[in-house]
Design an enzyme around this catalytic site. Structure first.
Site, PDB file in Angstrom:
ATOM      1  CB  CYS A 108      39.794  62.418 -11.076  1.00  0.00           C
ATOM      2  SG  CYS A 108      38.911  61.591 -12.228  1.00  0.00           S
ATOM      3  NE  ARG A 168      43.759  61.844  -6.282  1.00  0.00           N
ATOM      4  CZ  ARG A 168      43.190  61.968  -4.979  1.00  0.00           C
ATOM      5  NH1 ARG A 168      43.910  62.308  -4.032  1.00  0.00           N
ATOM      6  NH2 ARG A 168      42.033  62.260  -5.054  1.00  0.00           N
ATOM      7  CD1 TRP A 172      41.641  55.267 -12.595  1.00  0.00           C
ATOM      8  CD2 TRP A 172      39.434  55.157 -12.199  1.00  0.00           C
ATOM      9  NE1 TRP A 172      41.352  54.017 -12.571  1.00  0.00           N
ATOM     10  CE2 TRP A 172      39.968  53.912 -12.173  1.00  0.00           C
ATOM     11  CE3 TRP A 172      38.001  55.556 -12.121  1.00  0.00           C
ATOM     12  CZ2 TRP A 172      39.167  52.772 -12.011  1.00  0.00           C
ATOM     13  CZ3 TRP A 172      37.320  54.357 -11.920  1.00  0.00           C
ATOM     14  CH2 TRP A 172      37.904  53.176 -11.603  1.00  0.00           C
ATOM     15  CG  ASN A 220      38.057  63.542  -8.156  1.00  0.00           C
ATOM     16  OD1 ASN A 220      37.364  62.605  -8.566  1.00  0.00           O
ATOM     17  ND2 ASN A 220      38.719  63.747  -7.212  1.00  0.00           N
ATOM     18  N   GLY A 221      34.900  63.242  -9.633  1.00  0.00           N
ATOM     19  CA  GLY A 221      33.450  62.616  -9.222  1.00  0.00           C
ATOM     20  C   GLY A 221      32.567  62.289 -10.264  1.00  0.00           C
ATOM     21  CD  GLU A 246      46.686  43.521   1.961  1.00  0.00           C
ATOM     22  OE1 GLU A 246      45.370  43.514   1.515  1.00  0.00           O
ATOM     23  OE2 GLU A 246      47.341  44.437   1.518  1.00  0.00           O
ATOM     24  CE  LYS A 257      48.818  45.070  -1.783  1.00  0.00           C
ATOM     25  NZ  LYS A 257      47.908  45.599  -0.738  1.00  0.00           N
ATOM     26  CD  GLU A 299      46.161  45.917  -4.648  1.00  0.00           C
ATOM     27  OE1 GLU A 299      45.189  46.921  -4.373  1.00  0.00           O
ATOM     28  OE2 GLU A 299      46.986  45.820  -3.925  1.00  0.00           O
ATOM     29  CG  HIS A 326      34.331  22.676   2.101  1.00  0.00           C
ATOM     30  ND1 HIS A 326      33.481  21.578   2.310  1.00  0.00           N
ATOM     31  CD2 HIS A 326      34.806  23.143   3.203  1.00  0.00           C
ATOM     32  CE1 HIS A 326      33.764  21.007   3.619  1.00  0.00           C
ATOM     33  NE2 HIS A 326      34.441  21.957   4.344  1.00  0.00           N
ATOM     34  CE  LYS A 366      48.044  54.587  -1.809  1.00  0.00           C
ATOM     35  NZ  LYS A 366      48.239  53.177  -1.326  1.00  0.00           N
TER      36      LYS A 366
END
Ligand code: G6P
Length: 614
Positions: free
Chosen positions: A2, A27, A75, A101-102, A487, A491, A494, A510, A609
């Site tokens: 948001c 964001r 969002w 926002n929240g 990482e 990437k 995402e 394993h 973000k």
């Protein structure tokens, strides 16, 4: 997550708001909207599911006049992303318009109470409850808008950054925050409100960061006024922004992500600058020197972080244990905050966060403070909530990161952790003087070496074409390269939406080795380090099962090329710094695969973000 923008002044609010929403697009969001006040008694609200461009199309032939307005990118948390749930929301009478926002945790209770006194709701959001609560309080208690907001927020449990306007008062914009960020921009006869400074920097470099439970009154022609929820007046502290507008543009690159990948040799220099002396013989992190006693006496170091920052923390843990000999632990902030962890007064909790706003990391910081640990922040965004909530810290200084997938922040975080490690190890006497100087030297060579890695763009782009077909990927690494594997896989997930797993190479046998066949690409990070031979054995196990392996190796390695299918070379550096170089080809690989698949690289679906809700 948001984004909030508000404006009051002499300009056309619409232009400021739309530009501001575009700056906040990074964001992450799924709907957008705005309210404009053309004159007293009139409020126009336009909102729609989808991108800001769709909102602009929707508003094209509508009245866009007015010098006061609020705007929002949402969002979705409570209620699906649709036109009705998009912000702004109106109060029942239509007088008040609000963006939020929240998350309001007790919204069901509040909503039921309001329904009992005749309120009806159009949306399924928690936010619409707040604007109606403000109105209800104003009507029943006969208070002004500021006091009504104050009373309402005293009843609310949860996180919020809000902006409210009243159609009967075209001269007032109100903002308030708790746990979600809100910044006020102070111009000549004008004010701006935003979730971060990026929509503001174009107009003014003077900002005030609101603190939790503060309400700001922005009245045309007057000075700003800040009060807290108990009505205590707070003197605003004006900060000067040093943000350069050009860093918020793509600068000729097709995507922010690619630009940010390519910036890394410079951003690492910026990160190191001022911390390593000109002779290259000393690292000084002021956060450590000012708190020398704490670091000398540290019983444990506990890292708290989320996402990519959590991967950086895994590398930090290895560095701290290897060189400083302090037991180190890595926690997901979201788990740590809810499981009553053991935290001692001699523990140092290090919170790593690019945005400095991640709700779970911020909550973990508060918990650690309550338990009396010394809390250190490693953040990128200057003045962010985590940077301000921690006792001390180090900024990574890599400049604004706009692409949702973190790249330069990751290498900046690892570089900062390296400097932190070198400083503490020297202070504690756990490394020799020679090793100290050698580590600094390696650190200083990184920017140049990064340039060498970045020159492999064409090769990686070609390789990406071979792998674009794949539905699954495995990334393997050991030691310092294990977090790099995690990482690299993150990437790819995402931005390309390909399923990918990062694994410690030896753990393959394993379980995951069952997945290996000719269709499954394996990216093996096998640079020349202390466990190189072991990693080779793990690669052999994959090749023996017809796996297709792309290996990341050290320059001049002529052994692995005979075993694997494809090779990317990276320059050699000190083992503990290797992730800073080895992560870059993986960023590029993910980028090109996502581009080949036609994905929205900078704004991948469902991601944000800055994750300001838990
Ligand atoms: C989101 C972002 C990630 C980031 C994570 C933690 O998921 O999309 O890129 O790593 O949040 O964010 P922080 O700002 O705390 O580093």
């Amino acid at each position: 997550m948001c984004g909030i923008v508000g404006y009051i002044g002499d300009r056309d609010a619409y232009d400021v708001l739309i530009k501001g929403l575009r700056r906040l697009e990074y964001r992450g969001y799924d709907s957008a909207g705005l309210s404009l006040m053309p004159r007293a008694g009139e409020l126009n609200c336009y909102k729609t599911r989808g991108k800001v461009a769709e909102l602009e199309r929707y508003a094209q032939d509508k009245d866009k006049s007015g010098t006061l307005g609020i705007a929002h990118t949402r969002w979705a948390t409570h209620g699906e992303p649709n036109d009705i749930n998009a912000h702004p929301h109106y109060s029942q009478s239509g007088d008040l318009s609000m963006i939020h926002n929240g998350i309001i945790e007790n919204y069901v209770t509040l909503r039921t109470k309001l329904e009992q006194v005749g309120y009806t709701f159009k949306s399924t959001t928690d936010s619409e409850v707040v604007v109606n609560l403000i109105e209800y309080i104003r009507n029943t208690m006969g208070l002004d808008l500021c006091s009504s907001v104050q009373h309402a927020l005293n009843q609310v449990v949860g996180a919020y950054a809000i902006a409210v306007i009243d159609r009967n008062d075209p001269n007032l914009l109100i903002g308030a925050r708790k746990s979600s960020p809100l910044v006020v921009g102070v111009g000549e006869n004008e004010f701006f409100l935003a979730s971060d400074a990026t929509p503001i920097v174009e107009y003014t470099n003077k900002v005030v960061y609101l603190d939790d439970e503060q309400i700001v009154l922005l009245r045309r022609g007057e000075e700003m006024k800040i009060v807290d929820l108990s009505n205590v007046v707070v003197t605003p502290e004006i900060h000067e922004l040093t943000l350069d507008l050009s860093v918020l543009e793509k600068g000729g690159y097709p995507h922010f992500m690619l630009k940010e990948i390519y910036e890394q040799s410079r951003t690492i220099q910026d990160c190191i600058r001022g911390r390593v002396n000109s002779e290259g013989t000393e690292v000084i992190l002021s956060g450590v020197s000012q708190n020398r006693d704490k670091f000398m006496a540290a019983g444990r170091i506990i890292f708290v972080a989320c996402g990519t920052s959590w991967h950086a923390a895994l590398i930090g843990k290895q560095m701290i244990e290897e060189f400083c000999r302090i037991p180190a632990y890595v926690e997901y902030a979201s788990e740590f905050r809810y499981r009553n962890p053991v935290i001692n007064e001699d523990d140092i909790v290090i919170a790593i966060s690019q945005s400095g706003e991640t709700a779970d990391t911020l909550a973990a910081v508060e918990l650690a403070k309550q338990k009396k640990a010394f809390v250190y922040g490693i953040c990128n965004v200057v003045g962010s909530s985590i940077a301000r909530a921690t006792h001390s810290g180090s900024y990574i200084h890599v400049g604004p990161e706009v692409g949702v997938a973190s790249t330069k922040a990751f290498t900046g975080q690892v570089t900062t952790l390296a400097m932190l490690t070198i400083t503490i190890a020297k202070e504690r006497g756990t490394i020799s003087d020679e090793r100290y100087v050698q580590m600094i030297k390696s650190l200083q060579q990184l920017p140049q070496q990064m340039d060498v890695v970045l020159k492999q763009r064409e090769k990686i782009e070609e390789l990406s074409k071979i792998f674009t077909y794949a539905n699954n990927f495995i990334y393997l690494g050991r030691g310092y390269n294990y977090p790099v594997a995690l990482e690299g896989a993150l990437k790819l997930k995402e931005i390309s939406y390909i399923h990918a797993e990062g694994y410690p190479a030896a753990e393959m046998k394993h379980g995951p080795i069952a997945l290996i066949d000719a269709e499954m690409p394996v990216v093996a990070i096998a640079t020349s380090d202390s466990i190189y031979e072991k990693t080779i054995s793990n690669i052999q196990e994959i090749k023996a099962r017809s796996g297709r392996v792309l290996a990341l190796v050290s320059e001049g390695d002529n052994q692995i090329g005979n075993i694997v299918d494809y090779v990317i070379e990276v320059p050699t550096t000190d083992e503990f710094l290797m992730p800073i170089l080895s992560s870059i080809p993986l960023q590029l690989l993910a980028y090109f695969i996502a581009v080949n698949k036609g994905r929205d690289v900078d704004r991948p679906r469902n991601l944000a973000k800055s994750v300001t809700v838990e």
